[in-house]
Design an enzyme around this catalytic site. Structure first.
Site, PDB file in Angstrom:
ATOM      1  N   HIS A  21     -11.134  -1.131  -3.598  1.00  0.00           N
ATOM      2  CA  HIS A  21     -10.331   0.426  -2.767  1.00  0.00           C
ATOM      3  C   HIS A  21      -9.323   0.887  -3.717  1.00  0.00           C
ATOM      4  CE1 HIS A  21      -9.137   2.325   0.535  1.00  0.00           C
ATOM      5  NE2 HIS A  21      -8.645   1.717   0.646  1.00  0.00           N
ATOM      6  N   ASP A  42       0.649  -1.258  -0.370  1.00  0.00           N
ATOM      7  CA  ASP A  42      -0.023   0.079  -0.249  1.00  0.00           C
ATOM      8  C   ASP A  42       0.832   0.900   0.269  1.00  0.00           C
ATOM      9  OD1 ASP A  42      -2.367   1.358   0.315  1.00  0.00           O
ATOM     10  OD2 ASP A  42      -2.987   0.721   1.983  1.00  0.00           O
TER      11      ASP A  42
END
Length: 451
Positions: free
Chosen positions: A359, A263
Site C-alpha cells: 500500500h 499512518d
C-alpha cells in the site's frame, strides 16, 4: 510562520452566558490569513497560578497540529506534547482564507453529516441557511453559546479546537438553479472495483464536517447545525468518528488507524513549496468558477476495515501488505519513520523488500505522477454485526485542488493491485466543493449564492 498577538479568550465557565453579553472584537488571524489558535486564560489570579503550576513548562497553549495526511496516511502529530488539561483551550478561527477543518491536525471527535434541501427550497432558502450556519459556527468555535435556545451541552467546556466546515454537492446546483456555477471538478466520481456503495449514505446537496477535541463540544455543534437547518433542509446521512486525544501519548507521534498501523509519515506539509497548488483552488485557476477561489474539493468515503480477516495475519504479513514496520512506521527498506523508502532494495533471495503491491509503495506521489491529497480522516465503530463482526473502519476525508488528479488517480492505481484492498470495503462516497473561508461580515458560500 509566527502568528500575530491575539486577545485573550473568555474562560470556558462563561460559555453559556457569553451569547447574551456584548460581543468582543473578532479574534485576529495569522499574518497569512490562516487560522490561529490561542489559550483561554481569563481565570482569577489564584486559579491561573494553580493552572500554570499544573501545566509546568508545557504551558497552557492551544493545539497547533501539523498538516493533515497525504495519500499514504493521516495527520502528523503536534510539534510538542499537549497536556490534557489544556485541550479545551485550543481555538481555531472561523474567518480565515481557507475554511477551518482542512489544515488543522486530527481531532479527537468528528461528525460528518449531509443534508438535502427540502422540497420547494431553492437559492433564497439556501442562502438564509448558510447565513445561519456560518453565524452558529463562528460563535461555537469562539467558545460562545448559540444565538438562540442553546442546549448547554458544552456549557463547561472551552472551544476545544472546534472546527465546522461546509461544502456543496453536485445536486445542490440543480436545486438552486445555479447549474452554470457548478465546477466541472464536481462531476461524479468513477466506479471502482472496491466499491460496495450505499446510495442512501452517499452524496447530498450540502455537507458539514464537525471536529473537536472534546466529544460534548462536537455533539453540541452537530445538534446546533441540525436545529439551524429548520424546514430548509433535512439530514440525508450522518456518521460519527474519533481519533486519539491530543496529549494521550508520552510524546508526539504519528497517528494509528484501527489496523494498528502508523499512518501519516508522508503527509504533504504547508511548508512545502507546492502545497497550496495541490490542495487549494487558486484565484485564477482558469477552470474553476471564481467563487471557489481558496477552496478545495473534499472526497468523503466510509471505508469498512475487515478487521477479523486482518487480525488473523501474522505481523510480518501485515507489514508486507502495508510496506512499513508496524512498531515505528519505518519503511521495510530500513531506517526510521522518516527515512526515504528504497523502492529498489532486495533481500538475500533477490526479492523486493517493499513488495510491488504494498500500500505504501502504490500510494506514493512519485508513483502517481505527483498526485497527492491532504488526508484528514476519522476512525469509526458503529457496533457489532449479528455474526460478531465489528462494523468499524475509516471515515476517509481527503482534500485536493483537483479530485481527478488527486483521489481518482491514486484510487485507480489502488484498484489495479493494492494488497490492502482485500481487507477493506468502500461502503459510501461523496464529493463536495468546499469554498474558501468567509471574510468578516460574510457567510460561507456568499460569493456563490449572491453573485
Amino acid at each position: 510562520m509566527p502568528d500575530q498577538s491575539l486577545p485573550e479568550a473568555p474562560t470556558p465557565a462563561t460559555r453559556s452566558t457569553r451569547a447574551r453579553a456584548p460581543e468582543s472584537p473578532a479574534p485576529a488571524a495569522g499574518p497569512d490569513g490562516e487560522s490561529a489558535q490561542r489559550p483561554a486564560s481569563a481565570e482569577s489570579p489564584a486559579k491561573d497560578l494553580t493552572r500554570r503550576r499544573l501545566l509546568g513548562a508545557a504551558g497552557a497553549s492551544g493545539l497547533v497540529l501539523g498538516a493533515a495526511g497525504a495519500a499514504a496516511g493521516y495527520a502528523t502529530a503536534p510539534a510538542r506534547a499537549t497536556p490534557l488539561s489544556s485541550v479545551g483551550a485550543g481555538q481555531a478561527m472561523f474567518h480565515v482564507k481557507h475554511q477551518p477543518g482542512i489544515t488543522q491536525g486530527l481531532q479527537a471527535r468528528g461528525h460528518l453529516v449531509a443534508f438535502d434541501l427540502a422540497a420547494g427550497a431553492g437559492r433564497k432558502e439556501a442562502a438564509a441557511l448558510l447565513r445561519r450556519w456560518s453565524e452558529t459556527a463562528r460563535r461555537l468555535m469562539a467558545g460562545e453559546a448559540t444565538a438562540h435556545d442553546d442546549t448547554d451541552v458544552a456549557r463547561d467546556a472551552g472551544p476545544s479546537s472546534l472546527t465546522v466546515t461546509f461544502g456543496f454537492g453536485n445536486s445542490f446546483f440543480t436545486r438552486t438553479g445555479l447549474e452554470k456555477q457548478r465546477p466541472v471538478a464536481l462531476d461524479p466520481l468513477p466506479a471502482f472495483s472496491s466499491d460496495h456503495l450505499d446510495a442512501t449514505r452517499s452524496n447530498g446537496d450540502l455537507w458539514v464536517q464537525i471536529g473537536a477535541d472534546d466529544a460534548l463540544v462536537a455533539f453540541h455543534a452537530l445538534r446546533a447545525i441540525q436545529k439551524d437547518a429548520g424546514s430548509a433542509a433535512k439530514v440525508r446521512w450522518q456518521m460519527n468518528g474519533f481519533n486519539r486525544t491530543p496529549g494521550a501519548t508520552a510524546h508526539p507521534m504519528t497517528a494509528r488507524n484501527l489496523m494498528g498501523q502508523m499512518d501519516g509519515t508522508r503527509n504533504p506539509k504547508p511548508s512545502e513549496s507546492d502545497f497550496d497548488e495541490r490542495i487549494f483552488v487558486p484565484a485564477d485557476s482558469g477552470k474553476d468558477p471564481a467563487w471557489m477561489a481558496n477552496g478545495s474539493y473534499a472526497v468523503v468515503r466510509r471505508i469498512r476495515m475487515l478487521l477479523d480477516h486482518w487480525e488473523k495475519l501474522s505481523l510480518k504479513a501485515q507489514e508486507q501488505v502495508i510496506g512499513r514496520r508496524k512498531a515505528d512506521g519505518a519503511a521495510l527498506s530500513g531506517g526510521t519513520e522518516t527515512t526515504e523508502m528504497d523502492l529498489e532494495k532486495t533481500d538475500a533471495n533477490g526479492d523486493l523488500v517493499v513488495p510491488l503491491n504494498a500500500h505504501a509503495r502504490i500510494t506514493r506521489p512519485d508513483q502517481n505522477g505527483g498526485a497527492a491529497m491532504l488526508r484528514r480522516p476519522f476512525s469509526y465503530h458503529d457496533g457489532i454485526d449479528p455474526d460478531g463482526t465489528p462494523d468499524a473502519g475509516l471515515l476517509f476525508v481527503c482534500w485536493q485542488a483537483d479530485p481527478v488528479r488527486g483521489f481518482v488517480t491514486v484510487q485507480r492505481k489502488l484498484d489495479r493491485g493494492d494488497a490492502l484492498s482485500q481487507y477493506i470495503r468502500h461502503e459510501s462516497s461523496g464529493l463536495f466543493a468546499v469554498p474558501g473561508g468567509a471574510a468578516k461580515g460574510e457567510y460561507v458560500g456568499q460569493r456563490l449564492l449572491e453573485a
